[in-house]
Design a protein around this motif. Structure first.
Motif, PDB file in Angstrom:
ATOM      1  N   ALA A  33      98.307  -2.106  50.177  1.00  0.00           N
ATOM      2  CA  ALA A  33      97.724  -2.092  48.829  1.00  0.00           C
ATOM      3  C   ALA A  33      96.396  -1.351  48.874  1.00  0.00           C
ATOM      4  O   ALA A  33      95.752  -1.263  49.919  1.00  0.00           O
ATOM      5  CB  ALA A  33      97.528  -3.511  48.316  1.00  0.00           C
ATOM      6  N   MET A  34      96.014  -0.812  47.728  1.00  0.00           N
ATOM      7  CA  MET A  34      94.711  -0.147  47.575  1.00  0.00           C
ATOM      8  C   MET A  34      93.884  -0.960  46.578  1.00  0.00           C
ATOM      9  O   MET A  34      94.334  -1.224  45.459  1.00  0.00           O
ATOM     10  CB  MET A  34      94.885   1.284  47.081  1.00  0.00           C
ATOM     11  N   ILE A  35      92.691  -1.355  47.002  1.00  0.00           N
ATOM     12  CA  ILE A  35      91.781  -2.123  46.154  1.00  0.00           C
ATOM     13  C   ILE A  35      90.529  -1.278  45.929  1.00  0.00           C
ATOM     14  O   ILE A  35      89.876  -0.859  46.891  1.00  0.00           O
ATOM     15  CB  ILE A  35      91.405  -3.466  46.805  1.00  0.00           C
ATOM     16  N   ARG A  36      90.203  -1.037  44.670  1.00  0.00           N
ATOM     17  CA  ARG A  36      89.020  -0.252  44.342  1.00  0.00           C
ATOM     18  C   ARG A  36      88.033  -1.139  43.593  1.00  0.00           C
ATOM     19  O   ARG A  36      88.385  -1.747  42.573  1.00  0.00           O
ATOM     20  CB  ARG A  36      89.390   0.973  43.520  1.00  0.00           C
ATOM     21  N   ILE A  37      86.803  -1.212  44.110  1.00  0.00           N
ATOM     22  CA  ILE A  37      85.763  -2.068  43.550  1.00  0.00           C
ATOM     23  C   ILE A  37      84.601  -1.201  43.098  1.00  0.00           C
ATOM     24  O   ILE A  37      84.132  -0.340  43.852  1.00  0.00           O
ATOM     25  CB  ILE A  37      85.280  -3.096  44.594  1.00  0.00           C
ATOM     26  N   GLN A  38      84.128  -1.409  41.880  1.00  0.00           N
ATOM     27  CA  GLN A  38      83.040  -0.588  41.362  1.00  0.00           C
ATOM     28  C   GLN A  38      81.753  -0.818  42.133  1.00  0.00           C
ATOM     29  O   GLN A  38      81.556  -1.853  42.771  1.00  0.00           O
ATOM     30  CB  GLN A  38      82.812  -0.896  39.885  1.00  0.00           C
ATOM     31  N   ALA A  39      80.868   0.178  42.083  1.00  0.00           N
ATOM     32  CA  ALA A  39      79.565   0.057  42.738  1.00  0.00           C
ATOM     33  C   ALA A  39      78.782  -1.102  42.132  1.00  0.00           C
ATOM     34  O   ALA A  39      78.814  -1.327  40.919  1.00  0.00           O
ATOM     35  CB  ALA A  39      78.786   1.361  42.584  1.00  0.00           C
ATOM     36  N   GLN A  40      78.106  -1.834  42.984  1.00  0.00           N
ATOM     37  CA  GLN A  40      77.365  -3.010  42.547  1.00  0.00           C
ATOM     38  C   GLN A  40      75.886  -2.660  42.356  1.00  0.00           C
ATOM     39  O   GLN A  40      75.186  -2.315  43.314  1.00  0.00           O
ATOM     40  CB  GLN A  40      77.504  -4.120  43.591  1.00  0.00           C
ATOM     41  N   GLY A  41      75.415  -2.701  41.127  1.00  0.00           N
ATOM     42  CA  GLY A  41      74.023  -2.401  40.835  1.00  0.00           C
ATOM     43  C   GLY A  41      73.670  -0.970  41.179  1.00  0.00           C
ATOM     44  O   GLY A  41      74.378  -0.029  40.814  1.00  0.00           O
ATOM     45  N   ASP A  42      72.572  -0.791  41.901  1.00  0.00           N
ATOM     46  CA  ASP A  42      72.103   0.538  42.278  1.00  0.00           C
ATOM     47  C   ASP A  42      72.682   1.008  43.609  1.00  0.00           C
ATOM     48  O   ASP A  42      72.366   2.097  44.075  1.00  0.00           O
ATOM     49  CB  ASP A  42      70.566   0.557  42.372  1.00  0.00           C
ATOM     50  N   GLN A  43      73.511   0.183  44.237  1.00  0.00           N
ATOM     51  CA  GLN A  43      74.068   0.537  45.532  1.00  0.00           C
ATOM     52  C   GLN A  43      75.169   1.568  45.367  1.00  0.00           C
ATOM     53  O   GLN A  43      75.938   1.540  44.409  1.00  0.00           O
ATOM     54  CB  GLN A  43      74.635  -0.704  46.231  1.00  0.00           C
ATOM     55  N   GLU A  44      75.231   2.510  46.305  1.00  0.00           N
ATOM     56  CA  GLU A  44      76.273   3.536  46.255  1.00  0.00           C
ATOM     57  C   GLU A  44      77.628   2.969  46.661  1.00  0.00           C
ATOM     58  O   GLU A  44      78.659   3.516  46.304  1.00  0.00           O
ATOM     59  CB  GLU A  44      75.918   4.703  47.183  1.00  0.00           C
ATOM     60  N   SER A  45      77.626   1.885  47.433  1.00  0.00           N
ATOM     61  CA  SER A  45      78.882   1.315  47.894  1.00  0.00           C
ATOM     62  C   SER A  45      78.753  -0.192  47.956  1.00  0.00           C
ATOM     63  O   SER A  45      77.651  -0.753  47.884  1.00  0.00           O
ATOM     64  CB  SER A  45      79.246   1.873  49.274  1.00  0.00           C
ATOM     65  N   VAL A  46      79.892  -0.837  48.077  1.00  0.00           N
ATOM     66  CA  VAL A  46      79.914  -2.286  48.211  1.00  0.00           C
ATOM     67  C   VAL A  46      79.407  -2.646  49.602  1.00  0.00           C
ATOM     68  O   VAL A  46      79.783  -2.020  50.606  1.00  0.00           O
ATOM     69  CB  VAL A  46      81.349  -2.821  47.996  1.00  0.00           C
ATOM     70  N   SER A  47      78.553  -3.647  49.703  1.00  0.00           N
ATOM     71  CA  SER A  47      77.970  -4.034  50.982  1.00  0.00           C
ATOM     72  C   SER A  47      79.017  -4.631  51.914  1.00  0.00           C
ATOM     73  O   SER A  47      80.079  -5.096  51.480  1.00  0.00           O
ATOM     74  CB  SER A  47      76.846  -5.043  50.755  1.00  0.00           C
ATOM     75  N   GLY A  48      78.677  -4.626  53.212  1.00  0.00           N
ATOM     76  CA  GLY A  48      79.582  -5.206  54.192  1.00  0.00           C
ATOM     77  C   GLY A  48      79.824  -6.673  53.954  1.00  0.00           C
ATOM     78  O   GLY A  48      80.932  -7.191  54.176  1.00  0.00           O
ATOM     79  N   GLU A  49      78.804  -7.371  53.461  1.00  0.00           N
ATOM     80  CA  GLU A  49      78.951  -8.797  53.165  1.00  0.00           C
ATOM     81  C   GLU A  49      79.973  -9.022  52.057  1.00  0.00           C
ATOM     82  O   GLU A  49      80.795  -9.942  52.124  1.00  0.00           O
ATOM     83  CB  GLU A  49      77.589  -9.368  52.763  1.00  0.00           C
ATOM     84  N   THR A  50      79.929  -8.149  51.028  1.00  0.00           N
ATOM     85  CA  THR A  50      80.880  -8.277  49.930  1.00  0.00           C
ATOM     86  C   THR A  50      82.304  -7.978  50.408  1.00  0.00           C
ATOM     87  O   THR A  50      83.258  -8.648  50.001  1.00  0.00           O
ATOM     88  CB  THR A  50      80.502  -7.319  48.785  1.00  0.00           C
ATOM     89  N   VAL A  51      82.446  -6.978  51.276  1.00  0.00           N
ATOM     90  CA  VAL A  51      83.762  -6.661  51.830  1.00  0.00           C
ATOM     91  C   VAL A  51      84.315  -7.868  52.594  1.00  0.00           C
ATOM     92  O   VAL A  51      85.497  -8.206  52.492  1.00  0.00           O
ATOM     93  CB  VAL A  51      83.687  -5.419  52.744  1.00  0.00           C
ATOM     94  N   ASP A  52      83.451  -8.546  53.351  1.00  0.00           N
ATOM     95  CA  ASP A  52      83.882  -9.741  54.083  1.00  0.00           C
ATOM     96  C   ASP A  52      84.302 -10.852  53.129  1.00  0.00           C
ATOM     97  O   ASP A  52      85.279 -11.586  53.399  1.00  0.00           O
ATOM     98  CB  ASP A  52      82.748 -10.235  54.986  1.00  0.00           C
ATOM     99  N   GLN A  53      83.605 -10.973  52.003  1.00  0.00           N
ATOM    100  CA  GLN A  53      83.968 -11.991  51.014  1.00  0.00           C
ATOM    101  C   GLN A  53      85.330 -11.686  50.396  1.00  0.00           C
ATOM    102  O   GLN A  53      86.142 -12.602  50.170  1.00  0.00           O
ATOM    103  CB  GLN A  53      82.899 -12.060  49.922  1.00  0.00           C
TER     104      GLN A  53
END
Length: 322
Positions: free
Chosen positions: A95-115
């Motif tokens: 599967a492919m999961i696409r998550i929008q950028a969070q706030g001013d960050q260019e990418s989702v943080s590693g912590e969010t990926v772990d969640q």
């Protein structure tokens, strides 16, 4: 007996209220631009930036369960789609999961990926992330520019083609109708805040192709009738041409809408925006072929001194239902 959507011979006056219908089209375009400026578009991850995660598991992908598991994390726009490949083994599900950028960050943080991984493991313990990629705002901006250029290039190519095949008045009418279709479609996406992504751009290009096809069919019959009825007023020839191609127009649009409505209802969230854009475009494109393109040609006028012989090649079946 054959099923006919319209009688063999119709004499409907499509241009009786031409001022009103053209005025409605102009108002719709202006309103769409205002809504677009004031409300804005609900850009998807393609245009807003974010992170794409490729998952692999031994159990079948259930998009609804994946989405329900991720929803409590409050990550905003999340797009989930299953990937099919004939080379995959029986227990190889991707599967492919696409998550929008969070706030001013260019990418989702590693912590969010772990969640996200922990949430999905609650659905399928065998799931793992095989690839994590991010799309920054700079790339998203380039995608927006490329999308705009793609639509403008398509309109320019159609303008040039119609100009060569018919007269410049036909070309102006056809491109005005296409502008109408694109702007009104963008307006409805802005009004309803439907996700606007690269799939929607593909839908807009599809709408342009569909709309110009219907317009050219009527233009071709109009050109033929202009040679045949050289003393008939232009508005009369236009009405005749639209009536003669009406059966073909309704059959084409009707069968296309049947398939699109089925996809809209049963296709799921992944393709809903794409299908909605095409469905809306078919309806608006059919309308604009008559009430925008033909109104402009009627307003500009065309020369009536046709010296070439009438050529009906390819038009003899234009008024046949099936």
């Amino acid at each position: 007996m054959r099923l006919r959507l319209v009688p063999d011979h119709t004499e409907w006056d499509f241009f009786k209220y031409r001022t009103l219908t053209f005025g409605v089209s102009v108002v719709a375009m202006i309103a769409s631009v205002i809504i677009w400026i004031v409300v804005g578009l609900n850009f998807g991850i393609d245009f807003r930036g974010g992170t794409t995660i490729r998952t692999q598991s031994e159990s079948a992908v259930v998009v609804g369960e994946y989405r329900d598991a991720i929803a409590p994390l409050g990550l905003g726009d999340v797009s989930i789609s299953e990937v099919y490949d004939p080379s995959f083994a029986e227990n190889h599900h991707v599967a492919m999961i696409r998550i929008q950028a969070q706030g001013d960050q260019e990418s989702v943080s590693g912590e969010t990926v772990d969640q996200v991984l922990a949430a999905l493991k609650g659905v399928d313990p065998t799931i793992r992330f095989t690839q994590v990629e991010s799309v920054g705002p700079k790339v998203s901006g380039e995608l927006i520019q490329t999308a705009i250029l793609a639509v403008c290039a398509a309109l320019a190519a159609i303008l040039f083609y119609i100009w060569l095949r018919f007269e410049w008045q036909f070309s102006v009418g056809a491109v005005a109708a296409l502008f109408h279709d694109v702007i009104v479609t963008i307006g409805i996406f802005s009004l309803l805040q439907i996700r606007f992504d690269l799939a929607t751009i593909a839908a807009l290009l599809t709408i342009i192709g569909y709309s110009i096809n219907d317009t050219v069919v009527i233009f071709d019959r109009l050109r033929e009738n202009l040679r045949k009825y050289k003393t008939m007023p232009l508005i009369g020839v236009m009405n005749l041409s639209v009536n003669e191609t009406l059966s073909r127009t309704l059959m084409t649009s009707g069968t296309t809408l049947l398939a699109l409505i089925a996809l809209l209802v049963l296709g799921g969230d992944v393709i809903r925006g794409f299908v909605f854009a095409i469905t809306w475009g078919v309806i608006v494109g059919t309308y604009s072929s008559v009430y925008v393109a033909k109104n402009i040609v009627l307003w500009l006028g065309v020369k009536r001194d046709w010296t070439k012989p009438s050529n009906t090649g390819g038009n003899q079946f234009a008024n046949i239902d099936a």
